[in-house]
Enzyme design. Structure first.
Site, PDB file in Angstrom:
ATOM      1  N   ASP A  27       0.846  -1.184   0.000  1.00 34.05           N
ATOM      2  CA  ASP A  27       0.000   0.000   0.000  1.00 34.05           C
ATOM      3  C   ASP A  27       0.888   1.243   0.000  1.00 34.05           C
ATOM      4  OD1 ASP A  27      -3.145   0.666   1.542  1.00 34.05           O
ATOM      5  OD2 ASP A  27      -1.715   2.162   0.831  1.00 34.05           O
ATOM      6  N   ALA A  62      -0.632   5.970  -7.975  1.00 37.45           N
ATOM      7  CA  ALA A  62      -1.490   5.111  -7.143  1.00 37.45           C
ATOM      8  C   ALA A  62      -2.696   5.887  -6.637  1.00 37.45           C
ATOM      9  CB  ALA A  62      -0.697   4.564  -5.953  1.00 37.45           C
ATOM     10  N   GLY A  63      -3.847   5.240  -6.693  1.00 34.91           N
ATOM     11  CA  GLY A  63      -5.041   5.885  -6.169  1.00 34.91           C
ATOM     12  C   GLY A  63      -6.298   5.243  -6.705  1.00 34.91           C
ATOM     13  N   SER A  90      -6.100  15.310 -12.678  1.00 34.64           N
ATOM     14  CA  SER A  90      -7.185  14.989 -13.616  1.00 34.64           C
ATOM     15  C   SER A  90      -7.908  16.254 -14.039  1.00 34.64           C
ATOM     16  CB  SER A  90      -8.190  14.044 -12.927  1.00 34.64           C
ATOM     17  OG  SER A  90      -9.366  13.912 -13.682  1.00 34.64           O
ATOM     18  N   TYR A 108     -13.858  12.296  -5.538  1.00 27.72           N
ATOM     19  CA  TYR A 108     -12.663  11.930  -6.315  1.00 27.72           C
ATOM     20  C   TYR A 108     -11.972  13.198  -6.836  1.00 27.72           C
ATOM     21  CZ  TYR A 108      -9.783  10.765 -10.282  1.00 27.72           C
ATOM     22  OH  TYR A 108      -8.730  10.702 -11.165  1.00 27.72           O
ATOM     23  N   LYS A 113      -8.158  15.112  -5.894  1.00 24.56           N
ATOM     24  CA  LYS A 113      -7.121  15.545  -6.851  1.00 24.56           C
ATOM     25  C   LYS A 113      -6.806  17.022  -6.647  1.00 24.56           C
ATOM     26  CE  LYS A 113      -6.447  11.657  -8.974  1.00 24.56           C
ATOM     27  NZ  LYS A 113      -5.187  10.924  -8.859  1.00 24.56           N
ATOM     28  N   ASN A 168      -8.885  12.584 -21.119  1.00 24.69           N
ATOM     29  CA  ASN A 168      -9.446  11.222 -21.116  1.00 24.69           C
ATOM     30  C   ASN A 168      -8.491  10.226 -21.763  1.00 24.69           C
ATOM     31  OD1 ASN A 168     -11.770  13.132 -20.769  1.00 24.69           O
ATOM     32  ND2 ASN A 168     -12.898  11.185 -20.635  1.00 24.69           N
ATOM     33  N   LEU A 180     -16.165   5.155 -21.433  1.00 21.13           N
ATOM     34  CA  LEU A 180     -16.699   4.854 -22.757  1.00 21.13           C
ATOM     35  C   LEU A 180     -15.830   3.907 -23.567  1.00 21.13           C
ATOM     36  CD1 LEU A 180     -18.864   5.376 -24.933  1.00 21.13           C
ATOM     37  CD2 LEU A 180     -17.472   7.330 -25.705  1.00 21.13           C
ATOM     38  N   VAL A 185     -25.622   5.238 -25.103  1.00 22.87           N
ATOM     39  CA  VAL A 185     -25.134   6.603 -25.333  1.00 22.87           C
ATOM     40  C   VAL A 185     -25.867   7.516 -24.350  1.00 22.87           C
ATOM     41  CG1 VAL A 185     -24.980   8.499 -27.000  1.00 22.87           C
ATOM     42  CG2 VAL A 185     -24.680   6.104 -27.761  1.00 22.87           C
ATOM     43  N   ARG A 245     -26.283  10.829 -18.191  1.00 24.45           N
ATOM     44  CA  ARG A 245     -25.767  10.290 -16.917  1.00 24.45           C
ATOM     45  C   ARG A 245     -25.632  11.437 -15.924  1.00 24.45           C
ATOM     46  NH1 ARG A 245     -19.980   7.302 -17.167  1.00 24.45           N
ATOM     47  NH2 ARG A 245     -19.367   9.407 -17.819  1.00 24.45           N
TER      48      ARG A 245
HETATM   49  P1  NAD Z   1      -5.536   2.174 -12.457  1.00 28.27           P
HETATM   50  O1  NAD Z   1      -6.557   1.835 -11.441  1.00 28.27           O
HETATM   51  O2  NAD Z   1      -5.305   1.279 -13.603  1.00 28.27           O
HETATM   52  O3  NAD Z   1      -4.108   2.407 -11.756  1.00 28.27           O
HETATM   53  C1  NAD Z   1      -4.017   2.816 -10.423  1.00 28.27           C
HETATM   54  C2  NAD Z   1      -3.102   1.807  -9.743  1.00 28.27           C
HETATM   55  O4  NAD Z   1      -2.963   2.166  -8.392  1.00 28.27           O
HETATM   56  C3  NAD Z   1      -3.669   0.381  -9.782  1.00 28.27           C
HETATM   57  O5  NAD Z   1      -2.678  -0.488 -10.273  1.00 28.27           O
HETATM   58  C4  NAD Z   1      -4.007   0.082  -8.326  1.00 28.27           C
HETATM   59  O6  NAD Z   1      -3.807  -1.282  -7.998  1.00 28.27           O
HETATM   60  C5  NAD Z   1      -3.030   0.983  -7.606  1.00 28.27           C
HETATM   61  N1  NAD Z   1      -3.449   1.387  -6.268  1.00 28.27           N
HETATM   62  C6  NAD Z   1      -4.655   1.832  -5.857  1.00 28.27           C
HETATM   63  N2  NAD Z   1      -4.629   2.121  -4.551  1.00 28.27           N
HETATM   64  C7  NAD Z   1      -3.355   1.870  -4.123  1.00 28.27           C
HETATM   65  C8  NAD Z   1      -2.699   1.972  -2.880  1.00 28.27           C
HETATM   66  N3  NAD Z   1      -3.314   2.401  -1.786  1.00 28.27           N
HETATM   67  N4  NAD Z   1      -1.387   1.624  -2.816  1.00 28.27           N
HETATM   68  C9  NAD Z   1      -0.730   1.184  -3.931  1.00 28.27           C
HETATM   69  N5  NAD Z   1      -1.309   1.052  -5.133  1.00 28.27           N
HETATM   70  C10 NAD Z   1      -2.611   1.400  -5.217  1.00 28.27           C
HETATM   71  O7  NAD Z   1      -5.894   3.641 -12.959  1.00 28.27           O
HETATM   72  P2  NAD Z   1      -5.193   4.533 -14.076  1.00 28.27           P
HETATM   73  O8  NAD Z   1      -6.231   4.845 -15.095  1.00 28.27           O
HETATM   74  O9  NAD Z   1      -3.906   3.938 -14.487  1.00 28.27           O
HETATM   75  O10 NAD Z   1      -4.932   5.888 -13.256  1.00 28.27           O
HETATM   76  C11 NAD Z   1      -3.682   6.142 -12.686  1.00 28.27           C
HETATM   77  C12 NAD Z   1      -3.789   7.496 -12.019  1.00 28.27           C
HETATM   78  O11 NAD Z   1      -4.214   8.466 -12.975  1.00 28.27           O
HETATM   79  C13 NAD Z   1      -4.828   7.537 -10.898  1.00 28.27           C
HETATM   80  O12 NAD Z   1      -4.309   8.344  -9.829  1.00 28.27           O
HETATM   81  C14 NAD Z   1      -6.028   8.234 -11.533  1.00 28.27           C
HETATM   82  O13 NAD Z   1      -6.785   8.956 -10.582  1.00 28.27           O
HETATM   83  C15 NAD Z   1      -5.353   9.170 -12.507  1.00 28.27           C
HETATM   84  N6  NAD Z   1      -6.208   9.532 -13.644  1.00 28.27           N
HETATM   85  C16 NAD Z   1      -6.753   8.563 -14.418  1.00 28.27           C
HETATM   86  C17 NAD Z   1      -7.583   8.921 -15.487  1.00 28.27           C
HETATM   87  C18 NAD Z   1      -8.243   7.881 -16.346  1.00 28.27           C
HETATM   88  O14 NAD Z   1      -9.269   8.200 -16.979  1.00 28.27           O
HETATM   89  N7  NAD Z   1      -7.725   6.684 -16.416  1.00 28.27           N
HETATM   90  C19 NAD Z   1      -7.816  10.265 -15.768  1.00 28.27           C
HETATM   91  C20 NAD Z   1      -7.217  11.225 -14.960  1.00 28.27           C
HETATM   92  C21 NAD Z   1      -6.404  10.839 -13.892  1.00 28.27           C
HETATM   93  C1  WQD Z   2     -16.961   9.968 -21.720  1.00 31.92           C
HETATM   94  C2  WQD Z   2     -18.203  10.344 -22.496  1.00 31.92           C
HETATM   95  C3  WQD Z   2     -20.230  10.078 -21.238  1.00 31.92           C
HETATM   96  C4  WQD Z   2     -19.867   5.704 -20.919  1.00 31.92           C
HETATM   97  C5  WQD Z   2     -14.179  10.046 -16.412  1.00 31.92           C
HETATM   98  C6  WQD Z   2     -13.976  10.593 -15.045  1.00 31.92           C
HETATM   99  C7  WQD Z   2     -12.731  11.444 -15.006  1.00 31.92           C
HETATM  100  C8  WQD Z   2     -11.552  10.693 -15.569  1.00 31.92           C
HETATM  101  C9  WQD Z   2     -11.845  10.151 -16.935  1.00 31.92           C
HETATM  102  C10 WQD Z   2     -10.287   9.906 -13.679  1.00 31.92           C
HETATM  103  C11 WQD Z   2     -19.218  11.122 -21.672  1.00 31.92           C
HETATM  104  C12 WQD Z   2     -20.193   9.111 -22.401  1.00 31.92           C
HETATM  105  C13 WQD Z   2     -19.661   7.040 -21.186  1.00 31.92           C
HETATM  106  C14 WQD Z   2     -20.940   5.036 -21.551  1.00 31.92           C
HETATM  107  C15 WQD Z   2     -21.535   7.063 -22.684  1.00 31.92           C
HETATM  108  N1  WQD Z   2     -11.156   9.644 -14.698  1.00 31.92           N
HETATM  109  N2  WQD Z   2     -20.465   7.699 -22.057  1.00 31.92           N
HETATM  110  N3  WQD Z   2     -21.736   5.745 -22.408  1.00 31.92           N
HETATM  111  O1  WQD Z   2     -16.898  10.908 -17.621  1.00 31.92           O
HETATM  112  O2  WQD Z   2     -15.420  12.181 -19.287  1.00 31.92           O
HETATM  113  O3  WQD Z   2     -14.390  11.099 -17.299  1.00 31.92           O
HETATM  114  O4  WQD Z   2     -13.020   9.324 -16.822  1.00 31.92           O
HETATM  115  O5  WQD Z   2      -9.724  10.928 -13.451  1.00 31.92           O
HETATM  116  O6  WQD Z   2     -12.508  11.805 -13.669  1.00 31.92           O
HETATM  117  O7  WQD Z   2     -15.067  11.427 -14.739  1.00 31.92           O
HETATM  118  O8  WQD Z   2     -15.266   9.681 -19.129  1.00 31.92           O
HETATM  119  O9  WQD Z   2     -15.474   7.673 -20.502  1.00 31.92           O
HETATM  120  O10 WQD Z   2     -17.002   7.915 -18.479  1.00 31.92           O
HETATM  121  O11 WQD Z   2     -17.375   9.342 -20.510  1.00 31.92           O
HETATM  122  O12 WQD Z   2     -22.256   7.679 -23.468  1.00 31.92           O
HETATM  123  O13 WQD Z   2     -21.194   3.805 -21.329  1.00 31.92           O
HETATM  124  O14 WQD Z   2     -18.873   9.146 -22.891  1.00 31.92           O
HETATM  125  O15 WQD Z   2     -21.517  10.626 -21.062  1.00 31.92           O
HETATM  126  O16 WQD Z   2     -19.830  12.063 -22.527  1.00 31.92           O
HETATM  127  P1  WQD Z   2     -15.616  11.043 -18.349  1.00 31.92           P
HETATM  128  P2  WQD Z   2     -16.289   8.547 -19.629  1.00 31.92           P
END
Ligand code: NAD
Ligand code: WQD
Length: 339
Positions: free
Chosen positions: A58, A82-83, A125, A151, A155, A181, A202, A219, A292
């Site tokens: 962790d 991580a998160g 994010s 969430y 951030k 995204n 999505l 959608v 949504r």
């Molecule tokens: P992910 O869940 O694939 O990766 C996060 C990793 O962190 C996972 O491998 C999980 O096992 C690990 N983890 C969670 N809690 C932990 C802890 N307490 N200690 C150690 N490891 C831990 O997600 P991701 O999409 O790769 O996202 C990585 C980072 O980017 C996250 O902080 C997320 O908030 C941020 N982020 C993601 C997106 C997205 O859409 N994917 C968008 C913006 C920001």
């Molecule tokens: C994208 C578009 C939906 C699913 C989220 C988190 C954001 C970040 C990225 C961590 C939107 C539409 C989606 C579906 C749909 N994650 N949609 N049908 O909501 O922009 O961002 O992921 O940081 O914090 O909020 O991404 O991929 O969920 O949606 O129509 O089954 O697709 O309405 O317009 P979003 P998403």
């Protein structure tokens, strides 16, 4: 540099690990594997030929982090990925999100200070912008106003923690990367997005429909004030995003900076589905559903600050992302469990 990736077994972490090794850096990973698999790190090793030490722990466990960092000293930087990241889940479980996301960030910063590690790159994010007042979003756009979910608040708070930590320690180099995204996968098809359960996002949902694991795409609304009525987002290829981490790491300087990592090009839900149909060579069944809750109509960034200061810009298109996502999903229909 030798770089510790927290959350490095995750979707973005694994791709960042590949990019770092290919840029000549050493990588070690700490991940509790709560949302990923050690197989992802094994595949990073297959892609790069590098050995990636993995500690399953962790990131809130400062003692475990300290021992790992000392075992692999000298560690030069941390990329803190991580998160927990599910917006809806954060509304239902706010205390868990504050504990994990903020607790891990504070633990990491404390270990860095104690061990003389001066550089941190943080996974922020675009969620911190909330409902945009105007588009495109620049780093100066308002943040933290009426953030609807815990969430996004975590951030935003962690960005403030980094800013304060950098103000207190003139040697600290702290960078927040506001991802828009992330989509797509490495072109090897060996690593990709592998969400547990039914995907919220999505692109992985569309990919699961394309492989027949899900019936159709819902959608979420076609009555937004956008050209085709469906939601617009700034979809950035995860390989471009990974390269942005390397650029941020290599350009980090003393103080605190924040960068948008996006393409600057809005793409709608229907446009993404059409791109995926081109990539997969098959029709993707869809149905129009109500909006949504909590969704915004459009979000996309002005990526010029990262280009100007980091020499980085996204080069891959939504078609590239769909092609690579389809390649990953069709070769790994059950994600890493396929292994
Ligand atoms: P992910 O869940 O694939 O990766 C996060 C990793 O962190 C996972 O491998 C999980 O096992 C690990 N983890 C969670 N809690 C932990 C802890 N307490 N200690 C150690 N490891 C831990 O997600 P991701 O999409 O790769 O996202 C990585 C980072 O980017 C996250 O902080 C997320 O908030 C941020 N982020 C993601 C997106 C997205 O859409 N994917 C968008 C913006 C920001
Ligand atoms: C994208 C578009 C939906 C699913 C989220 C988190 C954001 C970040 C990225 C961590 C939107 C539409 C989606 C579906 C749909 N994650 N949609 N049908 O909501 O922009 O961002 O992921 O940081 O914090 O909020 O991404 O991929 O969920 O949606 O129509 O089954 O697709 O309405 O317009 P979003 P998403």
């Amino acid at each position: 540099m030798r770089v510790l990736l927290t959350g490095g077994a995750g979707y973005i972490g694994a791709h960042t690990a590949v990019a770092l090794v290919e840029a000549g850096h050493d990588v070690l990973v700490v991940d509790d594997l709560s949302n990923s698999s050690a197989e992802a790190v094994a595949r990073v090793e297959r892609i790069t030929g590098a050995t990636i030490p993995l500690l399953s722990a962790d990131a809130r466990d400062a003692d475990a982090l300290t021992a790992f960092v000392r075992e692999h000293a000298p560690v030069d930087a941390v990329i803190h990925l991580a998160g927990l990241k599910a917006v809806g889940e954060s509304v239902a479980e706010p205390l868990r999100y504050y504990d994990v996301n903020i607790g891990s960030s504070i633990a990491v910063l404390k270990v860095m200070a104690a061990e003389g590690i001066r550089t941190i790159v943080f996974s922020s994010s675009a969620t911190v912008y909330g409902e945009p007042e105007s588009l495109p979003l620049s780093e100066e756009s308002p943040t933290g106003i009426d953030l609807a979910n815990p969430y996004g608040k975590t951030k935003r708070m962690i960005e403030e923690i980094l800013k304060d930590a950098a103000a207190a320690d003139p040697h600290l180099r702290a960078v927040s990367l506001r991802y828009f995204n992330p989509v797509g996968a490495h072109d090897s098809g060996l690593i990709g997005e592998d969400p547990t359960g039914v995907p919220n996002n999505l692109m992985p949902y569309v990919a699961r429909v394309a492989v027949g694991a899900l019936e159709r795409v819902g959608v979420f609304g076609d009555d937004y004030d956008t050209p085709d009525g469906t939601g617009q987002r700034d979809y950035i290829h995860v390989v471009d995003l990974a390269a942005g981490h390397v650029a941020a790491l290599e350009h980090a300087r003393e103080g605190y900076e924040v960068y948008n990592l996006g393409t600057g090009t809005p793409v709608s839900v229907l446009e993404l589905i059409a791109a995926f149909e081109r990539a997969a060579g098959k029709e993707i069944p869809r149905e129009i559903l109500p909006r949504r809750a909590g969704d915004i109509a459009a979000s996309y960034c002005d990526p010029s600050k990262a280009q100007r200061e980091l020499g980085w810009r996204a080069t891959r298109t939504i078609d590239d992302a769909c092609r690579d996502s389809w390649n990953w999903q069709s070769n790994n229909p059950r994600g890493y469990a396929t292994a």
